[in-house]
Design a protein around this motif. Structure first.
Motif, PDB file in Angstrom:
ATOM      1  N   SER A 158       0.827  -1.205   0.000  1.00 17.36           N
ATOM      2  CA  SER A 158       0.000   0.000   0.000  1.00 17.36           C
ATOM      3  C   SER A 158       0.868   1.264   0.000  1.00 17.36           C
ATOM      4  O   SER A 158       0.527   2.255  -0.616  1.00 17.36           O
ATOM      5  CB  SER A 158      -0.949   0.000   1.197  1.00 17.36           C
ATOM      6  OG  SER A 158      -0.206   0.097   2.397  1.00 17.36           O
ATOM      7  N   ARG A 159       2.026   1.192   0.698  1.00 15.10           N
ATOM      8  CA  ARG A 159       2.919   2.341   0.715  1.00 15.10           C
ATOM      9  C   ARG A 159       3.494   2.557  -0.688  1.00 15.10           C
ATOM     10  O   ARG A 159       3.559   3.684  -1.167  1.00 15.10           O
ATOM     11  CB  ARG A 159       4.037   2.131   1.711  1.00 15.10           C
ATOM     12  CG  ARG A 159       4.854   3.377   1.906  1.00 15.10           C
ATOM     13  CD  ARG A 159       5.929   3.216   2.913  1.00 15.10           C
ATOM     14  NE  ARG A 159       5.369   3.128   4.250  1.00 15.10           N
ATOM     15  CZ  ARG A 159       6.055   2.862   5.335  1.00 15.10           C
ATOM     16  NH1 ARG A 159       7.348   2.605   5.250  1.00 15.10           N
ATOM     17  NH2 ARG A 159       5.497   2.815   6.511  1.00 15.10           N
ATOM     18  N   THR A 177       0.970   9.007  -6.198  1.00 22.85           N
ATOM     19  CA  THR A 177       1.449  10.378  -6.049  1.00 22.85           C
ATOM     20  C   THR A 177       2.392  10.740  -7.190  1.00 22.85           C
ATOM     21  O   THR A 177       2.330  11.846  -7.740  1.00 22.85           O
ATOM     22  CB  THR A 177       2.172  10.547  -4.702  1.00 22.85           C
ATOM     23  OG1 THR A 177       1.312  10.117  -3.659  1.00 22.85           O
ATOM     24  CG2 THR A 177       2.573  11.984  -4.483  1.00 22.85           C
ATOM     25  N   LEU A 178       3.243   9.791  -7.540  1.00 27.92           N
ATOM     26  CA  LEU A 178       4.185  10.022  -8.640  1.00 27.92           C
ATOM     27  C   LEU A 178       3.447  10.225  -9.957  1.00 27.92           C
ATOM     28  O   LEU A 178       3.792  11.104 -10.740  1.00 27.92           O
ATOM     29  CB  LEU A 178       5.152   8.841  -8.741  1.00 27.92           C
ATOM     30  CG  LEU A 178       6.391   9.039  -9.586  1.00 27.92           C
ATOM     31  CD1 LEU A 178       7.205  10.213  -9.071  1.00 27.92           C
ATOM     32  CD2 LEU A 178       7.237   7.779  -9.581  1.00 27.92           C
ATOM     33  N   ARG A 179       2.418   9.424 -10.182  1.00 27.38           N
ATOM     34  CA  ARG A 179       1.623   9.572 -11.414  1.00 27.38           C
ATOM     35  C   ARG A 179       0.891  10.913 -11.441  1.00 27.38           C
ATOM     36  O   ARG A 179       0.806  11.558 -12.477  1.00 27.38           O
ATOM     37  CB  ARG A 179       0.612   8.441 -11.524  1.00 27.38           C
ATOM     38  CG  ARG A 179       1.189   7.202 -12.106  1.00 27.38           C
ATOM     39  CD  ARG A 179       0.110   6.195 -12.431  1.00 27.38           C
ATOM     40  NE  ARG A 179       0.599   4.878 -12.053  1.00 27.38           N
ATOM     41  CZ  ARG A 179      -0.134   3.892 -11.607  1.00 27.38           C
ATOM     42  NH1 ARG A 179      -1.432   4.047 -11.468  1.00 27.38           N
ATOM     43  NH2 ARG A 179       0.400   2.750 -11.296  1.00 27.38           N
ATOM     44  N   LYS A 180       0.370  11.324 -10.299  1.00 30.19           N
ATOM     45  CA  LYS A 180      -0.361  12.596 -10.238  1.00 30.19           C
ATOM     46  C   LYS A 180       0.593  13.778 -10.433  1.00 30.19           C
ATOM     47  O   LYS A 180       0.224  14.797 -11.001  1.00 30.19           O
ATOM     48  CB  LYS A 180      -1.062  12.739  -8.898  1.00 30.19           C
ATOM     49  CG  LYS A 180      -2.282  11.885  -8.760  1.00 30.19           C
ATOM     50  CD  LYS A 180      -2.930  12.121  -7.409  1.00 30.19           C
ATOM     51  CE  LYS A 180      -4.154  11.232  -7.222  1.00 30.19           C
ATOM     52  NZ  LYS A 180      -4.774  11.431  -5.907  1.00 30.19           N
ATOM     53  N   PRO A 208       2.115  17.635 -14.048  1.00 29.49           N
ATOM     54  CA  PRO A 208       2.476  19.012 -13.669  1.00 29.49           C
ATOM     55  C   PRO A 208       3.996  19.245 -13.669  1.00 29.49           C
ATOM     56  O   PRO A 208       4.456  20.326 -14.057  1.00 29.49           O
ATOM     57  CB  PRO A 208       1.912  19.166 -12.261  1.00 29.49           C
ATOM     58  CG  PRO A 208       0.817  18.173 -12.179  1.00 29.49           C
ATOM     59  CD  PRO A 208       1.244  17.031 -13.037  1.00 29.49           C
ATOM     60  N   ALA A 209       4.762  18.239 -13.266  1.00 26.75           N
ATOM     61  CA  ALA A 209       6.220  18.393 -13.280  1.00 26.75           C
ATOM     62  C   ALA A 209       6.732  18.549 -14.707  1.00 26.75           C
ATOM     63  O   ALA A 209       7.611  19.381 -14.977  1.00 26.75           O
ATOM     64  CB  ALA A 209       6.885  17.195 -12.607  1.00 26.75           C
ATOM     65  N   LEU A 210       6.184  17.776 -15.626  1.00 26.26           N
ATOM     66  CA  LEU A 210       6.556  17.893 -17.034  1.00 26.26           C
ATOM     67  C   LEU A 210       6.168  19.273 -17.570  1.00 26.26           C
ATOM     68  O   LEU A 210       6.943  19.924 -18.280  1.00 26.26           O
ATOM     69  CB  LEU A 210       5.894  16.785 -17.860  1.00 26.26           C
ATOM     70  CG  LEU A 210       6.182  16.799 -19.353  1.00 26.26           C
ATOM     71  CD1 LEU A 210       7.667  16.572 -19.614  1.00 26.26           C
ATOM     72  CD2 LEU A 210       5.339  15.760 -20.061  1.00 26.26           C
TER      73      LEU A 210
END
Length: 107
Positions: free
Chosen positions: A6-7, A14-17, A21-23
């Motif tokens: 689950s972690r 979180t990484l996918r979300k 925006p980071a790109l």
């Protein structure tokens, strides 16, 4: 083990979300830096102004030279040539001097 899955799963969510925006921020930073620092950027504007001023001075000098040559052509018009101009050019080209003239070398 359930706790680890689950972690990891939460981290991946979180990484996918955050990926899109980071790109987007990375692309905006790249294009922003290019707009300021690039060859056509804001910092190159001063260089363009200096080049323009230099070329305008060069253009003015060439325009002055053009007017001088235009005047000489008008004075050498075969229909009504200026006798002084014809005499000056003939002496210069043929290296002819009258006996009563004094030559002063400039060089």
């Amino acid at each position: 083990m359930v706790r680890g899955v689950s972690r990891g799963s939460a981290f991946r969510k979180t990484l996918r979300k955050a990926a899109l925006p980071a790109l987007g921020l990375t692309l905006m930073a790249f294009f922003g830096a290019y707009a300021v620092l690039g060859p056509n950027g804001i910092l190159a504007y001063g260089d363009y102004k200096r080049k323009l001023a230099k070329r305008e001075q060069s253009y003015a000098a060439l325009e002055q030279q053009r007017e001088t040559l235009k005047n000489r052509v008008r004075l050498l018009d075969p229909d009504h040539a200026n006798p002084d101009m014809v005499d000056e050019m003939t002496r210069k080209e043929l290296n002819v001097v009258h006996p009563d003239e004094v030559i002063v070398p400039l060089k």
